[in-house]
Design a protein around this motif. Structure first.
Motif, PDB file in Angstrom:
ATOM      1  N   UNK A   1       0.130   3.245  -9.386  1.00  0.00           N
ATOM      2  CA  UNK A   1       1.404   2.544  -9.226  1.00  0.00           C
ATOM      3  C   UNK A   1       1.237   1.528  -8.096  1.00  0.00           C
ATOM      4  N   UNK A   2       0.858   0.292  -8.469  1.00  0.00           N
ATOM      5  CA  UNK A   2       0.592  -0.744  -7.484  1.00  0.00           C
ATOM      6  C   UNK A   2       1.419  -1.987  -7.784  1.00  0.00           C
TER       7      UNK A   2
ATOM      8  N   UNK B   1       2.194   4.377   1.147  1.00  0.00           N
ATOM      9  CA  UNK B   1       2.541   2.990   1.468  1.00  0.00           C
ATOM     10  C   UNK B   1       3.447   2.449   0.368  1.00  0.00           C
ATOM     11  N   UNK B   2       4.718   2.752   0.445  1.00  0.00           N
ATOM     12  CA  UNK B   2       5.661   2.408  -0.618  1.00  0.00           C
ATOM     13  C   UNK B   2       5.816   0.901  -0.789  1.00  0.00           C
ATOM     14  N   UNK B   3       5.611   0.128   0.279  1.00  0.00           N
ATOM     15  CA  UNK B   3       5.748  -1.321   0.162  1.00  0.00           C
ATOM     16  C   UNK B   3       4.687  -1.932  -0.743  1.00  0.00           C
ATOM     17  N   UNK B   4       3.563  -1.228  -0.962  1.00  0.00           N
ATOM     18  CA  UNK B   4       2.485  -1.731  -1.809  1.00  0.00           C
ATOM     19  C   UNK B   4       2.589  -1.219  -3.234  1.00  0.00           C
ATOM     20  N   UNK B   5       3.603  -0.417  -3.538  1.00  0.00           N
ATOM     21  CA  UNK B   5       3.778   0.121  -4.879  1.00  0.00           C
ATOM     22  C   UNK B   5       4.673  -0.768  -5.709  1.00  0.00           C
ATOM     23  N   UNK B   6       4.540  -0.656  -7.024  1.00  0.00           N
ATOM     24  CA  UNK B   6       5.388  -1.436  -7.917  1.00  0.00           C
ATOM     25  C   UNK B   6       6.797  -0.860  -7.927  1.00  0.00           C
ATOM     26  N   UNK B   7       7.802  -1.735  -8.010  1.00  0.00           N
ATOM     27  CA  UNK B   7       9.186  -1.299  -8.073  1.00  0.00           C
ATOM     28  C   UNK B   7       9.620  -0.538  -6.848  1.00  0.00           C
ATOM     29  N   UNK B   8       9.143  -0.974  -5.683  1.00  0.00           N
ATOM     30  CA  UNK B   8       9.453  -0.255  -4.448  1.00  0.00           C
ATOM     31  C   UNK B   8      10.800  -0.648  -3.859  1.00  0.00           C
ATOM     32  N   UNK B   9      11.533  -1.510  -4.584  1.00  0.00           N
ATOM     33  CA  UNK B   9      12.864  -1.864  -4.113  1.00  0.00           C
ATOM     34  C   UNK B   9      12.867  -3.115  -3.278  1.00  0.00           C
ATOM     35  N   UNK B  10      13.989  -3.402  -2.643  1.00  0.00           N
ATOM     36  CA  UNK B  10      14.138  -4.610  -1.830  1.00  0.00           C
ATOM     37  C   UNK B  10      13.308  -4.492  -0.572  1.00  0.00           C
TER      38      UNK B  10
END
Length: 348
Positions: free
Chosen positions: A295-296, A333-342
């Motif tokens: 999931x990137x 690292x949620x900021x580097x995942x797809x669909x991590x939101x705003x």
């Protein structure tokens, strides 16, 4: 005045430094052990997939007998496919390479006609450089054809090594894996296997299924349209489809370029049909097959592909995505995942 250094907590700074150090060490190891890592990676994927029938057979047979039965059955199946389908694909590749000079001549004739047509409109474009590159491409293709036996022998030796390692992974791999995990801290002993299984095994098994679908679909399209070299061209399309992101597009482009001397209409029909197949794969199959895999963020995905290709060539292309996915999963690292939101709002 706002100072961004004030926002860096000690823990966050430490995580960034560890991530950078881990990335640097990973790049060095990948460069040095690229071939070894690829061999063990293929063996690990095969062992993971074969472990399912082994578990089922262990209900009725001892562990060693179950592993031997599954391994020998799989080996017989692969040898059968290699003798039948593999030799047919190699034969068509040989025909394609043999006819490559004549196809290059047809491409050059088309370029010369295009050049004459543009001259009528006072547009002087010199295609001599492109024609020279096409002839060099044909010469390289013939040299590849003559050196094919050596490549097949190296592939055969690599396959034997992968098979042997796979067998011993199935037989004794569990104890070795638990021993390696014992060196990790307690919270990581569960996270590391989950991250590796989801990002490596899930990624490669998912990509293999998608590539089989795309290659098979392309083969059916080529048969319906009565295109030559159907098996070889389908193998090209399916092989490139293993590369995420742009692989299928490159495969479609190569197939249509090879078919272009056989007729513009045929090439366009194959192009449209393969694009439809690509849309089915990416919008219907991929979300279901890859939902528990890597999931990137797409930007991170392409960056990882370029870095992997630069560091280790084709090996790096195949390893870049699961390695990046594993790092992102382990460090959350949620900021580097797809669909991590705003994105987070900055404050001054």
């Amino acid at each position: 005045m706002f100072n961004w250094l004030d926002r860096l907590e000690n823990r966050r700074l430490l995580r960034l430094l560890l991530l950078f150090a881990l990335g640097w060490v990973g790049v060095q190891l990948l460069q040095y052990f690229a071939y070894v890592l690829l061999i063990f990676l293929f063996a690990a994927i095969l062992a993971f997939l074969l472990n399912y029938p082994v578990r089922w057979l262990k209900r009725y047979l001892p562990h060693g007998f179950a592993v031997t039965a599954v391994f020998l059955g799989t080996l017989a199946l692969l040898i059968g496919l290699g003798i039948t389908l593999g030799l047919a694909i190699i034969g068509q590749f040989q025909e394609l390479i043999t006819s490559l000079p004549s196809q290059i001549d047809l491409w050059i004739d088309s370029l010369e006609r295009m050049e004459q047509f543009l001259e009528q409109w006072n547009l002087e474009i010199n295609f001599q450089q492109l024609e020279s590159e096409l002839r060099n491409f044909a010469l390289a293709g013939l040299q590849f054809g003559f050196g094919k036996l050596q490549a097949i022998f190296a592939l055969f030796v690599g396959g034997i090594i992968v098979a042997v390692i796979t067998f011993f992974m199935l037989l004794e791999g569990e104890r070795l894996w638990q021993y390696l995990l014992s060196f990790l801290p307690d919270p990581w002993r569960d996270r590391v296997p989950q991250a590796l299984e989801r990002n490596f095994l899930g990624f490669f098994s998912g990509r293999l299924l998608l590539s089989l679908f795309f290659g098979t679909g392309t083969f059916i399209v080529l048969l319906v349209l009565r295109a030559p070299y159907a098996l070889a061209l389908a193998a090209i399309a399916g092989g490139f489809d293993l590369v995420p992101g742009i692989g299928s597009t490159i495969g479609i482009s190569l197939v249509c370029l090879i078919l272009l001397p056989k007729g513009v209409a045929l090439s366009l029909q194959v192009l449209i049909s393969c694009i439809l197949l690509q849309q089915v794969e990416e919008n219907i199959l991929m979300p279901r097959v890859m939902r528990n895999s890597v999931n990137l963020n797409p930007v991170v995905l392409f960056f990882a592909l370029l870095v992997g290709a630069t560091v280790a060539g084709i090996v790096g292309v195949f390893l870049a995505i699961p390695i990046t996915g594993t790092i992102v999963s382990l460090w959350d690292l949620k900021a580097l995942q797809a669909g991590s939101g705003d994105p987070p709002q900055s404050s001054s």
